[in-house]
Enzyme design. Sequence first.
Site: not given
Length: 659
Positions: A116, A200, A235, A275, A288, A290, A292
């Site tokens: 990240k 963050e 989350h 995202e 981020e 992903n 996949r």
Amino acid sequence: MFNKILIANRGEIACRVISTCRRLGIATVAVYSDADRNARHVRLADEAVHIGAAPAAESYLRADAILEAARRTGAQAIHPGYGFLSENAGFARACADAGVVFIGPPASAIDAMGDKSAAKALMQAAQVPLTPGYHGERQEPDFLRAQADAIGYPVLIKASAGGGGKGMRKVEASADFEAALASCQREAQAAFGNAHVLVEKYVERPRHIEIQVFGDSQGNVVYLFERDCSVQRRHQKVLEEAPAPGMTPERRAAMGKAATDAARAVGYVGAGTVEFIAGPDGDFYFMEMNTRLQVEHPVTELITGTDLVEWQLRVAFGEPLPRAQEQLQIHGHALEARLYAEDADRGFLPSTGTLRHLRLPQATAHVRVDAGVEQGDAITPYYDPMIAKLIVWDMDRDRALQRMQRALLDCQVVGVTTNAAFLRRLVMTDSFRHANLDTALIEREREALDIQHNAATPADWAVAAVLVAGEQGQARADASAWDIADGWRLTGPAARAVTLEHLQQQRTLRVRRMAGGWQVHDGDGLLQVQGRTHDAGYALQIGDRLHRGDSVRDGNALHVFGDVRQLRFTVHDPVADAADTSDHGGSLLAPMPGRVVTLLVAPGSTVTRGTPLLVMEAMKMEHTLQAPADGLVQGFRAKAGDQVGDGAVLVDFEAGTAS
């Protein structure tokens, strides 16, 4: 197109890939661990290969065993699903070295987005909006806390590798930072083998919106619109929908451009999700990528009329994207709910056991069920406890929401505790019904989500009592009249006492069989019940309402699956209760199978109610066990690293001795 592919995964995603391959005429190879020897994906595939013991590290995370299975079976390609090795760049390279196609992005793209911190720097160069924070390499606790202090609270600590809500904590104050950091790092190390974190700014009232992107080897990149995944706990996503409510065409285009810019920046090929955190002011920030397919991909499929798994196969085979951007349109609205084996009313603790009864909604043009298990299968402590995904579609959100409410009510599960009742309450909250969405929705609606809103009514108690009395009176088909235990007597029908417990409330009801029905006295009044019961169901008229549904008896538990609610009653047998002398006294028991991570107090410590005593890990998530009252920790029965079973005694605790 490929002739044969191997699926390096399990559960519903493995079953989903097998279904698409079967439609395309592609042979499939399943892999399985000891725990999955008889799993549904193994039964569905054309071939199956054993790859190791139950723990994922000894099976589904073994790249060597999976590649050997591909070699032995002649598979041309490997579909990694999601989780496990799906975002492992080393595995993608190993596939290439072995001459097997990895159905996913290039290893370089996984590397670029897998960390990240590095991804943030790359996105900054690509002018993708970023959340303020520290994304560097330094990991000393004092330094990270200083960065958080400078950013301003609340902040979010999250694992640099991986996702799924693991290794992530919101921190409200500087004094809480060190403990939250240590927990995040432990969880990240356990889940991803990497304890590195970033810090963050926590965006207040944020929405979690993600964009589905797809690229091919010819350089084409498109986005298939957005999904709103704001409804989360710890989350982790609970409900997802597409398109995002309230999304304007302008904002959709801006987020789509940012997502495709991110994909192009890393030379992306295949399915991916970018995202974003979106604030109430309309701003959005890259969170981020992903690299996949996502668990929630079906909602995108339903609103765009696509099969994203088929797209993955075609792109991996070298074909161009099936559609260009201008050919993609949004049609209707879709919702997805994740049905998990977990106890939402006990902190979402995982639940394990055998699915002794499982009935899921009937698939239709409006309802889709993606399941990786069937009745008789086991939910084990080794893997994610998902039972199924319920996905519904209709022309607008209101009608889709009505279909979701019905689909959740149609789920019948006995053998493990599920979050079905919680999900039904969740979709009916004012916030969700009116699309007042943000990641704090569950916390904000805590009162409406309280289990007491699912409490039994007097009519529900009467239905349960009649069902129990009815089963007590049943006899074998070859029994004589003298063997029927229905309470019949010459002087008139007898009243049968039925003792039930529901949500810690216990009642004894008296049930008297009458012509055409029953009389039920609940202590407060008399209810007239007309109708009938049968093998696994009932249709009973009480007052002006007809109650109908199914029931399942599981030991001393009676599950009543009604037409408007589902309830669980404990049936008390006075004789059996008197004979049960087991008592753990002042012991604290393990609420689930798992591993003891750390002990937080010393034996002999005097603690107050709510004091954290130890941390357990189950299904890659940490759970903190707290003191149930003020008292004395006399000692621990387990040490850090021990594997313990459900109900194992962990702490010897004496209540009432705190100073």
